[in-house]
Scaffold this motif. Structure first.
Motif, PDB file in Angstrom:
ATOM      1  N   GLN A 198       0.963  -1.341   0.048  1.00  0.00           N
ATOM      2  CA  GLN A 198       0.107  -0.118  -0.085  1.00  0.00           C
ATOM      3  C   GLN A 198       0.891   1.260  -0.087  1.00  0.00           C
ATOM      4  O   GLN A 198       0.513   2.381  -0.601  1.00  0.00           O
ATOM      5  CB  GLN A 198      -1.017   0.135   1.188  1.00  0.00           C
ATOM      6  N   GLN A 199       1.896   1.101   0.678  1.00  0.00           N
ATOM      7  CA  GLN A 199       3.046   2.180   0.560  1.00  0.00           C
ATOM      8  C   GLN A 199       3.350   2.679  -0.695  1.00  0.00           C
ATOM      9  O   GLN A 199       3.691   4.010  -0.800  1.00  0.00           O
ATOM     10  CB  GLN A 199       4.159   1.976   1.583  1.00  0.00           C
ATOM     11  N   THR A 200       3.592   1.890  -1.763  1.00  0.00           N
ATOM     12  CA  THR A 200       3.900   2.307  -3.037  1.00  0.00           C
ATOM     13  C   THR A 200       2.705   2.167  -4.147  1.00  0.00           C
ATOM     14  O   THR A 200       3.093   2.116  -5.287  1.00  0.00           O
ATOM     15  CB  THR A 200       4.941   1.233  -3.695  1.00  0.00           C
ATOM     16  N   ASN A 201       1.392   2.296  -3.358  1.00  0.00           N
ATOM     17  CA  ASN A 201       0.338   2.164  -4.217  1.00  0.00           C
ATOM     18  C   ASN A 201       0.181   1.330  -5.295  1.00  0.00           C
ATOM     19  O   ASN A 201      -0.371   1.299  -6.402  1.00  0.00           O
ATOM     20  CB  ASN A 201       0.069   3.797  -5.152  1.00  0.00           C
ATOM     21  N   ARG A 202       0.859  -0.045  -5.131  1.00  0.00           N
ATOM     22  CA  ARG A 202       0.797  -0.874  -6.008  1.00  0.00           C
ATOM     23  C   ARG A 202      -0.518  -2.073  -5.914  1.00  0.00           C
ATOM     24  O   ARG A 202      -0.629  -3.125  -6.600  1.00  0.00           O
ATOM     25  CB  ARG A 202       1.982  -1.588  -6.235  1.00  0.00           C
ATOM     26  N   LEU A 203      -0.847  -2.262  -4.477  1.00  0.00           N
ATOM     27  CA  LEU A 203      -2.080  -3.238  -4.243  1.00  0.00           C
ATOM     28  C   LEU A 203      -2.987  -3.197  -5.267  1.00  0.00           C
ATOM     29  O   LEU A 203      -3.240  -4.318  -5.588  1.00  0.00           O
ATOM     30  CB  LEU A 203      -2.204  -2.979  -2.646  1.00  0.00           C
ATOM     31  N   GLU A 204      -3.520  -1.971  -5.135  1.00  0.00           N
ATOM     32  CA  GLU A 204      -4.652  -1.850  -6.241  1.00  0.00           C
ATOM     33  C   GLU A 204      -4.388  -2.135  -7.787  1.00  0.00           C
ATOM     34  O   GLU A 204      -4.984  -2.886  -8.411  1.00  0.00           O
ATOM     35  CB  GLU A 204      -5.350  -0.711  -6.038  1.00  0.00           C
ATOM     36  N   GLY A 205      -3.354  -1.692  -7.992  1.00  0.00           N
ATOM     37  CA  GLY A 205      -2.884  -1.646  -9.335  1.00  0.00           C
ATOM     38  C   GLY A 205      -2.676  -2.965  -9.842  1.00  0.00           C
ATOM     39  O   GLY A 205      -3.185  -3.321 -11.159  1.00  0.00           O
ATOM     40  N   TYR A 206      -2.257  -3.793  -9.155  1.00  0.00           N
ATOM     41  CA  TYR A 206      -1.991  -5.365  -9.499  1.00  0.00           C
ATOM     42  C   TYR A 206      -3.325  -6.095  -9.433  1.00  0.00           C
ATOM     43  O   TYR A 206      -3.520  -7.068 -10.112  1.00  0.00           O
ATOM     44  CB  TYR A 206      -1.012  -6.049  -8.678  1.00  0.00           C
ATOM     45  N   GLY A 207      -4.297  -5.501  -8.626  1.00  0.00           N
ATOM     46  CA  GLY A 207      -5.730  -6.045  -8.807  1.00  0.00           C
ATOM     47  C   GLY A 207      -5.589  -7.810  -8.590  1.00  0.00           C
ATOM     48  O   GLY A 207      -5.001  -8.300  -7.763  1.00  0.00           O
ATOM     49  N   GLN A 208      -6.259  -8.304  -9.484  1.00  0.00           N
ATOM     50  CA  GLN A 208      -6.434  -9.652  -9.282  1.00  0.00           C
ATOM     51  C   GLN A 208      -5.434 -10.627  -9.575  1.00  0.00           C
ATOM     52  O   GLN A 208      -5.599 -11.637  -9.624  1.00  0.00           O
ATOM     53  CB  GLN A 208      -7.710 -10.195 -10.158  1.00  0.00           C
ATOM     54  N   GLU A 209      -4.217  -9.991 -10.342  1.00  0.00           N
ATOM     55  CA  GLU A 209      -2.981 -10.775 -10.444  1.00  0.00           C
ATOM     56  C   GLU A 209      -2.452 -11.333  -9.234  1.00  0.00           C
ATOM     57  O   GLU A 209      -1.627 -12.145  -9.192  1.00  0.00           O
ATOM     58  CB  GLU A 209      -2.189 -10.146 -11.331  1.00  0.00           C
ATOM     59  N   LEU A 210      -2.827 -10.705  -8.045  1.00  0.00           N
ATOM     60  CA  LEU A 210      -2.012 -10.862  -6.754  1.00  0.00           C
ATOM     61  C   LEU A 210      -2.919 -11.979  -6.153  1.00  0.00           C
ATOM     62  O   LEU A 210      -3.926 -12.071  -5.824  1.00  0.00           O
ATOM     63  CB  LEU A 210      -2.158  -9.684  -5.893  1.00  0.00           C
ATOM     64  N   GLY A 218      -5.349 -27.874  10.018  1.00  0.00           N
ATOM     65  CA  GLY A 218      -5.992 -26.519  10.794  1.00  0.00           C
ATOM     66  C   GLY A 218      -5.502 -25.242  10.404  1.00  0.00           C
ATOM     67  O   GLY A 218      -5.086 -25.263   9.267  1.00  0.00           O
ATOM     68  N   GLN A 219      -5.149 -24.417  11.548  1.00  0.00           N
ATOM     69  CA  GLN A 219      -4.678 -23.428  11.188  1.00  0.00           C
ATOM     70  C   GLN A 219      -3.269 -23.207  10.667  1.00  0.00           C
ATOM     71  O   GLN A 219      -2.842 -21.943  10.537  1.00  0.00           O
ATOM     72  CB  GLN A 219      -5.105 -22.263  12.508  1.00  0.00           C
ATOM     73  N   GLU A 220      -2.418 -24.241  10.870  1.00  0.00           N
ATOM     74  CA  GLU A 220      -1.138 -24.250  10.325  1.00  0.00           C
ATOM     75  C   GLU A 220      -1.098 -24.065   8.872  1.00  0.00           C
ATOM     76  O   GLU A 220       0.069 -23.525   8.242  1.00  0.00           O
ATOM     77  CB  GLU A 220      -0.515 -25.521  10.771  1.00  0.00           C
ATOM     78  N   LEU A 221      -2.023 -24.142   8.078  1.00  0.00           N
ATOM     79  CA  LEU A 221      -1.975 -24.032   6.633  1.00  0.00           C
ATOM     80  C   LEU A 221      -2.445 -22.556   6.133  1.00  0.00           C
ATOM     81  O   LEU A 221      -3.278 -21.885   6.737  1.00  0.00           O
ATOM     82  CB  LEU A 221      -3.070 -24.933   5.931  1.00  0.00           C
ATOM     83  N   PHE A 222      -1.568 -22.119   5.406  1.00  0.00           N
ATOM     84  CA  PHE A 222      -1.995 -20.787   4.672  1.00  0.00           C
ATOM     85  C   PHE A 222      -2.930 -21.143   3.640  1.00  0.00           C
ATOM     86  O   PHE A 222      -2.612 -21.800   2.765  1.00  0.00           O
ATOM     87  CB  PHE A 222      -0.592 -20.020   4.208  1.00  0.00           C
ATOM     88  N   ARG A 223      -3.916 -20.705   3.699  1.00  0.00           N
ATOM     89  CA  ARG A 223      -4.946 -21.047   2.688  1.00  0.00           C
ATOM     90  C   ARG A 223      -5.445 -19.648   1.825  1.00  0.00           C
ATOM     91  O   ARG A 223      -5.285 -18.736   2.406  1.00  0.00           O
ATOM     92  CB  ARG A 223      -6.414 -21.364   3.297  1.00  0.00           C
ATOM     93  N   PHE A 224      -5.648 -19.933   0.541  1.00  0.00           N
ATOM     94  CA  PHE A 224      -6.137 -18.892  -0.369  1.00  0.00           C
ATOM     95  C   PHE A 224      -6.794 -19.540  -1.450  1.00  0.00           C
ATOM     96  O   PHE A 224      -6.867 -20.548  -1.723  1.00  0.00           O
ATOM     97  CB  PHE A 224      -4.899 -17.918  -0.788  1.00  0.00           C
ATOM     98  N   ALA A 225      -7.566 -18.349  -2.187  1.00  0.00           N
ATOM     99  CA  ALA A 225      -8.578 -18.982  -3.235  1.00  0.00           C
ATOM    100  C   ALA A 225      -7.737 -18.184  -4.443  1.00  0.00           C
ATOM    101  O   ALA A 225      -7.311 -16.889  -4.461  1.00  0.00           O
ATOM    102  CB  ALA A 225      -9.936 -18.605  -3.045  1.00  0.00           C
ATOM    103  N   ASP A 226      -7.758 -18.499  -5.599  1.00  0.00           N
ATOM    104  CA  ASP A 226      -7.470 -17.838  -6.787  1.00  0.00           C
ATOM    105  C   ASP A 226      -8.654 -16.820  -7.414  1.00  0.00           C
ATOM    106  O   ASP A 226      -9.615 -16.717  -6.811  1.00  0.00           O
ATOM    107  CB  ASP A 226      -7.025 -18.650  -8.071  1.00  0.00           C
ATOM    108  N   ARG A 227      -8.527 -16.339  -8.571  1.00  0.00           N
ATOM    109  CA  ARG A 227      -9.435 -15.410  -9.007  1.00  0.00           C
ATOM    110  C   ARG A 227     -10.719 -16.009  -9.588  1.00  0.00           C
ATOM    111  O   ARG A 227     -11.690 -15.494  -9.614  1.00  0.00           O
ATOM    112  CB  ARG A 227      -9.016 -14.565 -10.251  1.00  0.00           C
ATOM    113  N   LYS A 228     -10.580 -17.437  -9.799  1.00  0.00           N
ATOM    114  CA  LYS A 228     -11.853 -18.251  -9.862  1.00  0.00           C
ATOM    115  C   LYS A 228     -12.321 -19.048  -8.738  1.00  0.00           C
ATOM    116  O   LYS A 228     -13.115 -19.795  -8.700  1.00  0.00           O
ATOM    117  CB  LYS A 228     -11.621 -19.356 -11.016  1.00  0.00           C
ATOM    118  N   ASP A 229     -11.854 -18.629  -7.503  1.00  0.00           N
ATOM    119  CA  ASP A 229     -12.426 -19.337  -6.216  1.00  0.00           C
ATOM    120  C   ASP A 229     -11.985 -20.475  -5.949  1.00  0.00           C
ATOM    121  O   ASP A 229     -12.705 -21.316  -5.536  1.00  0.00           O
ATOM    122  CB  ASP A 229     -13.969 -18.878  -5.915  1.00  0.00           C
TER     123      ASP A 229
END
Lengths: 552, 552
Positions: A49-61, B58-69
């Motif tokens: 957020q400090q470099t304003n890139r969080l939003e710019g990258y959007g869904q690629e992150l 459990g909570q030891e896993l870092f979990r996330f979803a991609d842009r297609k969930d």
């Protein structure tokens, strides 16, 4: 091998290729005096957020939170992290120039991962970051890095192109791309047949040449002028400006060069296919809010239509279809502006570049458009990241060459933001591109520098002892030749199967112990890329193989 | 250097240490015939559901979803991925044994990251996975891997312990841990002073010895027996069973060995500090639902209390505080069970092991409890993952040694699940542990095998040319000595500052060009670990330094 969509495992031979490429890069980074580091793949959203890139990258992150709900990302690039690290540890100009690189995984949630490791969502990159105390020093660093990149790509023996590039989301104003021409490439690289001009499509220009239809645009009648001139409509990102691009009717809408348009109209929304519905809704809503910025017209005129056409357009706009049909307002009520030349004052070319266009740098050359794969990229970043993240050093006044951007803190020293550069090489990308580039219908075909093994020995039945002798002969240290990195195929498979497999894998050189070995003690040395099959006695083998390898 | 909580960047010297450790591991993995791969860090939750590990972590896993969930995790280990990969590619026993390893990052959202890279959330591990067609072959693989591990840790010259271990969440039934004793370790390793018995705390046992208070437990009165026996209360994970552990009053609740209890009571919830409130709510709610499983009592009796006490407890339970005070039901209404011996029928020891306890393997040895850092782990996994993920091979009947677990498909071959093993080494962990283990008040102190440089040369003022001569002498190829990996400190800092920095960094050997060089052409060779400072002429330098290094 694919593990998930756009995500891959590297198998043993691929791992060896990757390791060799990494070693090659280590060698050239060492020539540049760069030290190797290894940054965490997990980066924090707060930092971005400090470099304003969080939003710019959007869904690629790829974003996620830890068990305490602290928001993180998987880093797609490391400017934020390295700048923070350097800001914490480097305080004096005496530590500069500083050059740090890493080879590691990056993450990008590509909307369309494709061509295997060429565009994947988890990939390996080399990224070098440079820090200098002045612009002059940073530009010297940039040129040194460019020179090293050229030597590195030379050793890979690939027909690469170095294109002038724009710097996109990374920031900064000096940038080059390293491309491998390839039919499966997703970029277009423009190069001159005669001079050294090479550019990516975003920056490329062509020299304007007299156009056949130019003088005949009489413009007496909007409809008849429409046969010579056509209009393409675009809209600005703020939806307030309708952009009319007037161009010769012999071209089509798909010929419009949106990169060129963006260079004069940074506000152009080039992502839109059809601007008209948006423009209609702008007109409808803006009639209500009077205080708001009024809708406007912007007319861009291709140089081929000539000055007469541009004058007519300006002086007698009512003769031209300034607005789409069924517009709720009349064009005469709208403020209209005109662009007839590029930012540098040259005739404006709205048409994309095609093979045969004239080189903008030399008088004789023609341009060539090639599909290409981007393998590397160099950027001069300036102080974009060092300003945002406080990476500053104390510099004595005698060292200060460029006096911009510095706040004098005392009589004797100044506190300046470091000048940064960033230089990437796509490791996974190179492996994929080289594999594709050198493959033929029999299999892969690795350049010596990154082949999993330089040579494979394939012995016939019951020739295991002889194969061992030949291995020793090829791997012997010698003052003349370097020892060869070889594999011995001693698997329990048939002789023809092994020959076919060796072609598939793409060893640069294959040494076969076959009938000629039994009869005459001659090794059959195959090199598919050079189209050679030769029979060589053992005592000339190392020399012969080394000679072949030096060409691969 | 810390980048975020529990997440670190590796700086150039650390990167060199890591690279050397990786090369060392590559060398030993090659001795084992293992091929190197590189698996994706991103793994899918769907895959982990197939082995039932998604919830367990459990909570030891870092979990996330991609842009297609699509739900993903950052892999903390790679059994699922490698087994899937092998299941796809290996179909015949002829491809086995197969040994694949990688060196890469793993991710674990530790609840309490600490001691820097010793317990971090993003860390580097070597993980080797082995695949065999039979149990017998897999056990041979396991022993080969153990032998290689021992050679590897030997080369690091660390006083490591190899402990018998339980296999935790990974599964399987044969497992060893490699530990470095350390005051900052989070594990306890139990070893014998006389024999080779070494065990981690989970598996360790002590030989029961006659206990002073044993015969005096007369038990005539619950209150008076309470002076000899005390009770510790636990509860089962399903909250249906109250566990009474009866033990001598000379110990305290904190002496209870929950590992030993779990070995006989897998359902024990050892995470609870105070089981009583849960038990009270069980009693209150179970009076309502009659059909449900009734609450029970389970009595575990420490061998020190003797058989008489156990008999009294069984025969006259009313004399003992079977239930906590103020229980809403009477203990006589509850079904009660008794455990007085271990699963192998030996006297049951409920007290944790302390220094001086008797070795369970030999008659003379005493046990020693040491805090230790786990550096590596070997597991025989069996078919847990190959069953779940369909990693099977065709085996001819002549090859089948262990006929369990196979479904005969035809007269001539059988389709069996591969027998797997998994062998980890914590790369980040070793670096942190070694740094801590060998550090003194002047700085770090690297073993030769993974030192960032083996030697540093520190020249006095204006001795740059001499330093170059000495560098050449030490790095020369020779038939007798291997070339030395050295650094030359030519930075623009003061001589004393450089000496101090060299101690901080922990080079195994420091070669100083000081006054003795000027006067007598003698190099000052310092080795802090061996407590040596010697003056050596140039023509003996390489030999001398090599001799020192061979001890480090």
């Amino acid at each position: 091998m694919k593990s998930h969509a756009g995500i891959f495992h590297i198998l043993p031979l691929g791992e060896r290729v990757q390791k060799k490429l990494e070693n090659l890069i280590d060698k050239y980074m060492s020539q540049l005096g760069a030290s190797k580091v290894s940054l965490s793949s997990i980066s924090s959203q707060a930092l971005w957020q400090q470099t304003n890139r969080l939003e710019g990258y959007g869904q690629e992150l790829f974003r996620f939170a830890d068990r305490k709900d602290v928001p993180y990302i998987l880093a797609p690039t490391h400017e934020e992290e390295i700048t923070t690290l350097v800001a914490k540890t480097v305080k004096s100009y005496k530590s500069l120039p500083l050059r740090l690189y890493q080879i590691g995984r990056k993450y990008r949630d590509e909307i369309r991962p494709r061509h295997g490791v060429l565009r994947s969502r988890e990939f390996v990159m080399k990224d070098l970051y440079t820090f200098d105390h002045s612009l002059q020093s940073a530009l010297k660093t940039y040129e040194e890095a460019r020179a090293v990149y050229s030597r590195l790509f030379d050793e890979l023996k690939l027909p690469y192109l170095v294109a002038e590039a724009s710097s996109g989301d990374i920031g900064g104003d000096l940038s080059h791309e390293y491309h491998l021409p390839s039919s499966i490439g997703e970029d277009n690289v423009i190069s001159c047949t005669d001079c050294s001009y090479v550019s990516n499509e975003e920056l490329a220009t062509a020299r304007p040449i007299p156009f056949q239809g130019q003088s005949s645009a009489d413009g007496n009648d909007a409809k008849s002028s429409g046969t010579q001139a056509k209009v393409w409509r675009g809209i600005s990102k703020d939806r307030k400006t309708l952009i009319n691009v007037w161009y010769p009717a012999s071209f089509a809408d798909t010929d419009i060069n949106t990169y060129a348009l963006k260079s004069v109209l940074p506000g152009l929304d080039s992502s839109l296919e059809d601007a008209l519905p948006l423009w209609q809704s702008t007109l409808n809503s803006s009639s209500v809010s009077v205080n708001d910025q009024q809708p406007q017209l912007l007319n861009v005129v291709d140089y081929r239509l000539g000055q007469d056409f541009a004058n007519d357009l300006k002086n007698e706009p009512s003769r031209f279809p300034m607005l789409p049909q069924q517009s709720p307002v009349e064009s005469s009520l709208l403020d209209a502006q005109y662009i007839t030349s590029s930012t540098s004052g040259e005739p404006f070319n709205t048409i994309r570049i095609y093979d045969g266009d004239h080189c903008p740098r030399c008088t004789s050359g023609q341009l060539r458009v090639q599909k290409a794969i981007e393998l590397g990229h160099t950027f001069h970043l300036g102080t974009k990241y060092s300003d945002a993240l406080g990476a500053r050093v104390q510099v004595p006044p005698t060292m200060i060459e460029d006096n911009k951007d510095l706040s004098t803190e005392s009589d004797s020293t100044a506190n300046v933001s470091m000048q940064m550069g960033c230089h990437g090489i796509g490791i996974s990308r190179i492996i994929g591109a080289v594999a594709d580039h050198l493959a033929d219908d029999r299999g892969l075909n690795w350049p010596r520098a990154i082949a999993p093994f330089e040579v494979v020995i394939i012995p016939g039945r019951n020739m295991e002892d002889d194969a061992a002798t030949i291995s020793r002969a090829l791997t012997e240290s010698s003052n003349v030749f370097q020892p060869i990195d070889l594999a011995l195929d001693d698997r329990a498979e048939s002789f023809p199967w092994k020959l076919k497999d060796a072609d598939l894998i793409g060893y640069p050189v294959i040494v076969v112990l076959g009938r000629k070995w039994t009869s005459d003690r001659l090794c059959e040395v195959q090199c598919r890329r050079l189209g050679l099959t030769e029979f060589v006695p053992l005592d000339h083998l190392q020399e012969h193989v080394n000679k072949l390898l030096s060409q691969l």
